[in-house]
Scaffold this motif. Structure first.
Motif, PDB file in Angstrom:
ATOM      1  N   ALA A   1       8.792 -47.465  45.005  1.00 22.74           N
ATOM      2  CA  ALA A   1       9.893 -46.790  44.217  1.00 22.74           C
ATOM      3  C   ALA A   1       9.204 -46.218  42.686  1.00 22.74           C
ATOM      4  O   ALA A   1       9.373 -44.769  42.447  1.00 22.74           O
ATOM      5  CB  ALA A   1      10.902 -47.680  43.664  1.00 22.74           C
ATOM      6  N   VAL A   2       8.226 -47.020  42.106  1.00 25.77           N
ATOM      7  CA  VAL A   2       7.643 -46.446  40.895  1.00 25.77           C
ATOM      8  C   VAL A   2       6.577 -45.350  41.286  1.00 25.77           C
ATOM      9  O   VAL A   2       6.578 -44.330  40.579  1.00 25.77           O
ATOM     10  CB  VAL A   2       7.016 -47.620  40.373  1.00 25.77           C
ATOM     11  CG1 VAL A   2       6.314 -46.990  38.779  1.00 25.77           C
ATOM     12  CG2 VAL A   2       8.266 -48.280  39.830  1.00 25.77           C
TER      13      VAL A   2
ATOM     14  N   SER B   1       7.116 -42.989  43.769  1.00 23.47           N
ATOM     15  CA  SER B   1       7.578 -41.813  43.933  1.00 23.47           C
ATOM     16  C   SER B   1       8.459 -41.308  42.844  1.00 23.47           C
ATOM     17  O   SER B   1       9.430 -40.471  43.213  1.00 23.47           O
ATOM     18  CB  SER B   1       8.428 -42.230  45.137  1.00 23.47           C
ATOM     19  OG  SER B   1       9.789 -42.909  45.061  1.00 23.47           O
ATOM     20  N   VAL B   2       8.124 -41.763  41.667  1.00 22.06           N
ATOM     21  CA  VAL B   2       8.738 -40.830  40.611  1.00 22.06           C
ATOM     22  C   VAL B   2       8.244 -39.356  40.501  1.00 22.06           C
ATOM     23  O   VAL B   2       6.820 -39.309  40.765  1.00 22.06           O
ATOM     24  CB  VAL B   2       8.533 -41.831  39.219  1.00 22.06           C
ATOM     25  CG1 VAL B   2       9.084 -40.764  38.279  1.00 22.06           C
ATOM     26  CG2 VAL B   2       9.310 -42.968  39.207  1.00 22.06           C
TER      27      VAL B   2
END
Lengths: 200, 200
Positions: free
Chosen positions: A184-185, A187-188
């Protein structure tokens, strides 16, 4: 402040830290007293207090010696994305181990109302680790391997959720969760990048 | 377990919680004793202990009454992105207020080694809030207003960094930081979405 290694013979220092660690494993952090540590390590209570002002200070050195150096440092294999995965999985393993968990929550719990312990914890553990990681993160951002955003925030997005689970929600921190978090991080996609966006 | 409101007259309950809050403000969490709370509130110690098993349990009700309901709930104005900003700014304001900060770190610190308090804290505060927020987040994801990812992880990415700063690093949680955090989390673009990607 905790004492440095040169203040005492390495044998009794090791005996004291081992005694504290064993007592915590047997009885839980809350039940361990300075008296019990001294008795188990076969040193006098005044000796123990000369080196460490509080139970929290002893456990800080237990954590520094036994847990932090092998587990909380960001590895450096040359592949930043893989290193981040290994690093956050390391938190997962650490926060899943019952003994490490007991030590960490005891220590962090004590630090909430012991200002001196909190200061030492931040100056000896948290800030040096963060400073090293920050340089690595900035270099990887410059190389286009990580999202262009405030490097402190990037690090906090990675490590805060495991700490939140350990200290607030009590939810387990699995390796699967660690991987999901890193994905998730990574894909910032910053709307207003803080550094020039990398060219591919 | 803490008692429910119907167990006692509202006047002495309020007096006790107010006494605990005032003592914490004056002396710091660590220095407050059950005895001092009873004296200040003009109730007997046995009465106090009949309602609350520990200092931590008293402060849990202080926090529930005075802090949590107004400050930690995700607002609902119909504009999810604005609501998230308001919500995380609320954490910033709460964690910046010296009295609230003192109460929260005292309570969370105690919960680390007081299993019963930790359980009550999670069951009465953390889980109900999370359950409500989860429904809101899923609905907003379905409407394409939030990144398609595990809703629990999305919530944790938003609230964990403020908690990490409060309980671990001690760094300030400003409104600017809150905004920067919300911006980063809203710009997650999942590689392998956990739900169907929204159509625009």
């Amino acid at each position: 402040m905790t004492a440095t290694r040169t203040d005492r013979g390495p044998r009794s220092r090791d005996a004291i830290l081992q005694a504290a660690s064993d007592l915590c494993r047997e009885q839980g952090y809350a039940a361990v007293t300075m008296e019990a540590i001294a008795t188990r390590a076969r040193v006098g209570k005044p000796t123990l207090y000369r080196w460490w002002p509080s139970k929290g200070a002893v456990f800080l050195d237990v954590v520094l010696d036994k847990l932090v150096e092998p587990a909380i440092e960001l590895p450096d294999t040359g592949d930043m994305v893989r290193d981040l995965r290994t690093w956050i999985r390391g938190f997962a393993d650490l926060f899943t181990d019952p003994h490490a968990r007991q030590l960490l929550v005891g220590l962090l719990g004590a630090a909430q109302t012991d200002t001196e312990l909190a200061t030492v914890l931040r100056e000896k553990v948290q800030r040096p680790l963060q400073a090293g990681n920050r340089q690595r993160i900035i270099a990887a951002q410059d190389a286009g391997e990580l999202p262009a955003m405030d490097p402190t925030l990037l690090e906090e997005l990675l490590i805060s959720p495991p700490w939140y689970r350990l200290l607030v929600s009590g939810e387990p921190v699995t390796r699967e969760y660690a991987d999901q978090l890193v994905d998730a991080v990574l894909s910032v996609r910053p709307q207003r990048p803080t550094a020039a966006p990398p060219q591919k």
